[in-house]
Design an enzyme around this catalytic site. Structure first.
Site, PDB file in Angstrom:
ATOM      1  N   GLU A 158       1.085  -0.880  -0.219  1.00 22.20           N
ATOM      2  CA  GLU A 158      -0.007   0.219   0.028  1.00 22.20           C
ATOM      3  C   GLU A 158       0.949   1.205  -0.233  1.00 22.20           C
ATOM      4  O   GLU A 158       1.778   1.456   0.924  1.00 22.20           O
ATOM      5  CB  GLU A 158      -1.042  -0.049   1.286  1.00 22.20           C
ATOM      6  CG  GLU A 158      -2.127   0.992   1.033  1.00 22.20           C
ATOM      7  CD  GLU A 158      -1.693   2.384   1.727  1.00 22.20           C
ATOM      8  OE1 GLU A 158      -1.426   3.038   0.772  1.00 22.20           O
ATOM      9  OE2 GLU A 158      -1.766   2.551   2.766  1.00 22.20           O
TER      10      GLU A 158
ATOM     11  N   CYS B 219      -2.446   8.506   3.605  1.00 22.49           N
ATOM     12  CA  CYS B 219      -2.343   8.222   2.268  1.00 22.49           C
ATOM     13  C   CYS B 219      -3.592   8.304   1.384  1.00 22.49           C
ATOM     14  O   CYS B 219      -3.561   8.310   0.364  1.00 22.49           O
ATOM     15  CB  CYS B 219      -1.965   6.773   2.235  1.00 22.49           C
ATOM     16  SG  CYS B 219      -3.306   5.499   3.267  1.00 22.49           S
TER      17      CYS B 219
ATOM     18  N   GLU C  52       2.602  12.808  -3.841  1.00 23.19           N
ATOM     19  CA  GLU C  52       1.974  12.864  -2.704  1.00 23.19           C
ATOM     20  C   GLU C  52       2.197  13.924  -1.817  1.00 23.19           C
ATOM     21  O   GLU C  52       3.554  13.867  -1.148  1.00 23.19           O
ATOM     22  CB  GLU C  52       1.847  11.292  -2.132  1.00 23.19           C
ATOM     23  CG  GLU C  52       0.885  11.318  -0.938  1.00 23.19           C
ATOM     24  CD  GLU C  52       0.883   9.792  -0.306  1.00 23.19           C
ATOM     25  OE1 GLU C  52      -0.081   9.381   0.128  1.00 23.19           O
ATOM     26  OE2 GLU C  52       1.784   9.148  -0.394  1.00 23.19           O
TER      27      GLU C  52
END
Length: 491
Positions: free
Chosen positions: A263, A297, A394
């Site tokens: 992940e 996330c 990100e």
């Protein structure tokens, strides 16, 4: 007995005792080398824990390998009962987990309590699933024999967790591995080792046999993972973290064809269409963007607004952002805590400074907050272009970039224009529109008219560079199981 640390929660009489060592084969072990645990709300060291090396990880693998056969032979109901005991102990110790998380991760106490609550739900779900893993029986296509399928634990596993959800992620990985009959090594983030140590002690107190779960914290994670993945006895890696590290671990897994679940973060598009219920959209955007100071996330990394509602949404969003209270997580009423480190805060400041002007208009915030700790102002930017700083990477920060689009197709095209594909969000009152757009979004999870969607019964994971495999739901155990097929001749 290993060295323990006594932690007093600020402003209270609450004290919690946490082991400072690593845990291998049922024993806490103190090491000469240690590293500091820092409170991000002050920048001060408040604890020191053992700093493991590759040899300690190999000792942990020895223990996990030795225990694998006996743990796999435990009746599923026995494993389930043990996890129910873990659930009860975690419930009883919730306050300790909350307090320690606030101190080492900087979370506001209400957020830490919410994380513990969700963690308990995952443990209960996995305890319930542990005794209900079934195979199948069928006739072969020619009818001359029978097809029997069953499952077996994949084997010793490495569980690598990040700092931003220091109890939820390690515990749901560990509970899934244990429920499936796998032994494991936990490697928590170096910023949050104490929460993991509390969980390890909880497993011990629940009666988990020696060697089944081991704990090694370290400041040299690459050294540990590389050495472990050279060993054929390691059969599974479950990793949550950056794309760069996940890609490296995927390459390392090729040596022994080690099963990998990854992940790897996201670049969450948060789409608000012209027919959205704006009060709800704004409320959910605040939660999806500023929870954990934006360090999630599944955070809303790009807020994409249909031009028909962009101005009204922006005004309401700014009003709510101005009301957010920033401060140490142990103070009452705090909404946004510190960032995890000085480096993370400084990188955020540099990014904001570099795009304000030509690429974006600063509407609110934009600066580090002076004084102790690693605080950054909740920030809102009106974007003038689709800047790669938000489209291609990100950004773990309390920074909300607002983009305006003229059509649904433009919103979808922009949402998908990234290597990431973890979570996306969509706000519309039209059910048909919601389903159609959800199917076109290149993400593993879509929140329709909601900004928080984690649930133990749901599969959690992404597509593209956001990873491989799923955590949660029935997929959680499947990640730690191999299917075996038996062909039985029938006369």
């Amino acid at each position: 007995m290993s060295r323990t640390i006594t932690i007093q929660f600020p402003g209270t009489e609450r004290r919690h005792t946490v082991h400072a060592g690593i845990h291998i084969n049922g024993e806490w072990v103190d090491l000469a080398d240690t590293f500091a645990v820092v409170d991000p709300a002050t920048g001060d060291e408040f604890a020191a824990v053992s700093d493991g090396r590759a040899r300690h990880a190999m000792d942990a693998l020895d223990a996990a390998h030795a225990a694998q056969g006996s743990w796999a032979d435990f009746a599923p109901r026995v494993r389930a009962d043990l996890l129910h005991t873990v659930h009860q102990l975690l419930t009883d110790r919730a306050e300790a987990f909350i307090d320690v998380m606030v101190l080492e991760a900087g979370k506001p106490r209400a957020e830490a309590a919410g994380e513990v609550s969700l963690t308990l739900d995952f443990v209960k779900w996995l305890a319930e699933q542990a005794a209900h893993v079934h195979g199948s029986y069928a006739r072969a296509s020619r009818g001359d024999f029978r097809i029997i399928t069953t499952t077996q634990p994949v084997g010793p596993s490495l569980l690598v967790s990040p700092w931003n959800f220091p109890v939820l992620i390690p515990v749901r990985k560990a509970a899934a591995a244990l429920a499936a009959g796998c032994t494991a090594i936990m490697k928590p983030a170096e910023q949050t080792p104490l929460t993991a140590a509390l969980f390890m002690q909880t497993l011990v107190d629940a009666g988990l046999p020696a060697g089944v779960m081991n704990l090694v914290h370290t400041t040299r994670p690459a050294e540990l993972s590389e050495r472990l993945m050279q060993d054929q006895r390691l059969r599974k890696v479950s990793f949550t973290g950056s794309v760069a590290v996940g890609s490296l671990m995927l390459r390392q897994s090729a040596r022994n064809i080690t099963s990998v679940q990854l992940e790897l973060g996201g670049n969450g598009p948060f789409i608000v269409l012209d027919d959205a219920e704006l009060d709800n959209a704004v409320e959910q955007a605040i939660a999806a963007k500023f929870r954990n100071a934006g360090q999630a996330c599944v955070a809303a990394n790009r807020i994409i607004l249909h031009q028909a509602i962009a101005d009204e949404f922006t005004e309401r969003f700014l009003d709510q952002t101005r009301n957010l209270v920033v401060g140490p997580g142990y103070r009452n009423g705090v909404d946004v805590g510190p960032m995890i480190s000085e480096n993370q805060r400084n990188a955020t400041a540099e990014t904001v400074e570099s795009i304000v002007g030509q690429k974006a208009e600063l509407l609110i915030g934009g600066k580090p907050i002076g004084g102790d700790g690693y605080f950054f102002e909740p920030t809102v930017l009106r974007m003038r272009e689709k800047a790669p700083e938000f489209s291609c990477q990100e950004l773990f920060a309390p920074v909300a970039p607002l983009f305006t689009v003229n059509s649904v197709d433009e919103a979808i095209e922009f949402a998908n224009d990234t290597v990431y594909g973890l979570a996306g969000y969509l706000f519309t009152r039209d059910l048909s529109r919601a389903i159609g757009i959800s199917e076109r979004l290149d993400v593993g999870m879509v929140g329709v008219n909601r900004g928080i969607m984690a649930d133990p019964a749901a599969p959690f994971g992404g597509v593209k560079s956001s990873g491989l495999g799923r955590e949660g739901g029935h997929s959680a155990l499947e990640e730690f199981l191999e299917t075996k097929y038996v062909a039985l001749t029938v006369h």
